[in-house]
Design an enzyme around this catalytic site. Structure first.
Site, PDB file in Angstrom:
ATOM      1  N   CYS A 172       0.964  -1.217  -0.109  1.00 22.97           N
ATOM      2  CA  CYS A 172       0.165   0.137  -0.042  1.00 22.97           C
ATOM      3  C   CYS A 172       0.782   1.390  -0.019  1.00 22.97           C
ATOM      4  O   CYS A 172       1.291   2.001   1.408  1.00 22.97           O
ATOM      5  CB  CYS A 172      -0.955   0.687   1.147  1.00 22.97           C
ATOM      6  N   CYS A 175      -0.533   4.084   2.028  1.00 20.67           N
ATOM      7  CA  CYS A 175      -0.448   4.219   3.521  1.00 20.67           C
ATOM      8  C   CYS A 175       0.920   4.227   4.050  1.00 20.67           C
ATOM      9  O   CYS A 175       1.052   5.108   4.390  1.00 20.67           O
ATOM     10  CB  CYS A 175      -0.455   2.708   3.975  1.00 20.67           C
ATOM     11  N   ASP A 176       1.673   3.361   3.367  1.00 21.29           N
ATOM     12  CA  ASP A 176       3.677   3.787   3.240  1.00 21.29           C
ATOM     13  C   ASP A 176       3.967   5.090   2.813  1.00 21.29           C
ATOM     14  O   ASP A 176       5.240   4.476   3.086  1.00 21.29           O
ATOM     15  CB  ASP A 176       3.602   2.491   3.236  1.00 21.29           C
TER      16      ASP A 176
END
Ligand code: NDP
Length: 352
Positions: A172, A175-176
């Protein structure tokens, strides 16, 4: 007394089903999962930034609307307003995944949906009422069930990939990707579909982005035309065609590169990157059903009647990505959530 309808899942399908079921006075009970990566609260949209293609949400001063609609107690969960998106001095951007989900959740709550943060870990559909077994709240009896548990990201399945998860391997980017460990590093995204292109574009647009390699096993992207153009024309995205990942390389603490194998002639090469983002498709979250509903060969639930959300068990309906390996859009999930609630409502009406 058994519940009228239990909804399992808290993505667009779950909330849309809840809105319809609640407005039909069925007082639905919705289980919002807790266990990542399967039962992500608010579903996969919790991992998405701007959603440009959900009808009814053109870019605008979204945050003002979201804050006016969503209960103050949940404002902490809202992501930051995207920077640099302004018109006439006020924020102007497309609704973000979490904002959209919080709006749907609020709409479901407003009509009387009861929400419990818990995971359904088993079901018993062999007798009536139906039963769902939860991790923390015991067994819940219900006359109808709507399964809306979605699908989760796949990994390549390499030992080295497992070793470097959270040390430079992620599924992701949204997200990261902004984490310090990835900042200003060349990075690789694996896959050739819309997700891969979206992840690569996201990374390439981050401040101080270095080269983003889009590594695909064929010589043609699967992504839609508009997304392909986005990748092919981006100055920071470099396509690496006909290549598979043989091994994730690292120093024990973090990723330093990838060993790639040509899918044409088997030759090996090393690509120096500080991170690998895997975007190679999804697996439906159906393991908790223990095979008690008909599924296709990939584990997606089968609709047993054309244009109806019925599953192989009467009274159990399926909505969203858990039953869709083809469209997989937020808006199609929401649409099938609505259908499942209407199907459940009619099923209950016929029972009485
Ligand atoms: P897809 O199934 O469309 O694409 C998966 C990609 O991963 C394919 O290119 C596939 O290669 C590759 N792949 C699969 N397994 C492996 C493997 N083991 N090793 C290497 N590569 C592999 O999944 P997506 O998640 O990209 O998209 C799913 C759906 O969601 C699609 O319908 C898509 O349109 C939609 N979507 C839409 C978006 C948008 O409109 N903004 C954003 C994201 C997704 P190959 O091509 O060779 O099969």
């Amino acid at each position: 007394m058994p519940e009228n309808v239990v909804i399992i899942g808290s993505g667009p399908a779950g909330w849309s089903a809840a809105i319809y079921a609640a407005r039909a006075n069925l007082t639905p009970l919705l289980f919002e999962g807790t266990v990542k990566p399967e039962m992500i609260p608010l579903g996969q949209l919790a991992y998405t930034t701007e959603v440009e293609n959900f009808a009814g949400f053109p870019a605008g001063n979204i945050r003002a609307f979201v804050e006016s609609a969503v209960d103050k107690s949940r404002h902490w969960n809202l992501p930051p307003v995207p920077k640099g998106h302004e018109r006439d001095g006020v924020p102007h951007y497309a609704v973000q995944g979490v904002e959209l989900m919080e709006l749907m959740k609020q709409q479901a709550l407003n009509f009387g949906t009861r929400v419990i943060g818990d995971d359904v870990i088993d079901v018993d559909f062999s007798s009536r009422p139906l039963q769902v077994v939860t991790a923390a709240n015991g067994i819940v009896s219900t006359q109808a069930v709507i399964v809306a548990t979605g699908a989760r990201a796949n990994y390549l399945g390499l030992e080295s990939e497992e070793k470097y998860k959270n040390k430079g391997v992620s599924a992701c980017a949204v997200c990261d990707g902004a984490l310090p460990m990835y900042r200003a590093q060349p990075l690789a995204v694996i896959g050739g579909g819309d997700s891969a292109v979206e992840e690569a574009s996201y990374l390439a647009n981050l401040q101080n982005a270095a080269t983003i390699y889009l590594v695909h096993r064929r010589d043609k992207l699967r992504a839609s035309q508009i997304m392909q153009e986005r990748a092919l024309n981006h100055p920071k995205i470099e396509l690496v065609w006909n290549s598979g990942v043989e091994e994730v390389l690292g120093d024990g603490n973090r990723v330093t590169g990838l060993r790639l194998k040509s899918t044409v002639d088997g030759s090996l090469r090393e690509l120096k990157v500080g991170g690998m983002f895997v975007a190679i498709g999804h697996t439906p979250n159906t393991s908790f059903l223990g095979g008690k509903l008909d599924m296709n060969e990939k584990g997606y639930l089968r609709w047993t009647l054309p244009f109806r959300t019925n599953t192989s068990v009467p009274g159990v309906f399926a909505a969203g990505d858990v039953a869709d390996d083809y469209y997989r859009q937020a808006i199609t999930s929401a649409g099938t959530g609505c259908m499942a609630a209407l199907d459940a409502e009619r099923y209950l009406a016929e029972m009485h």
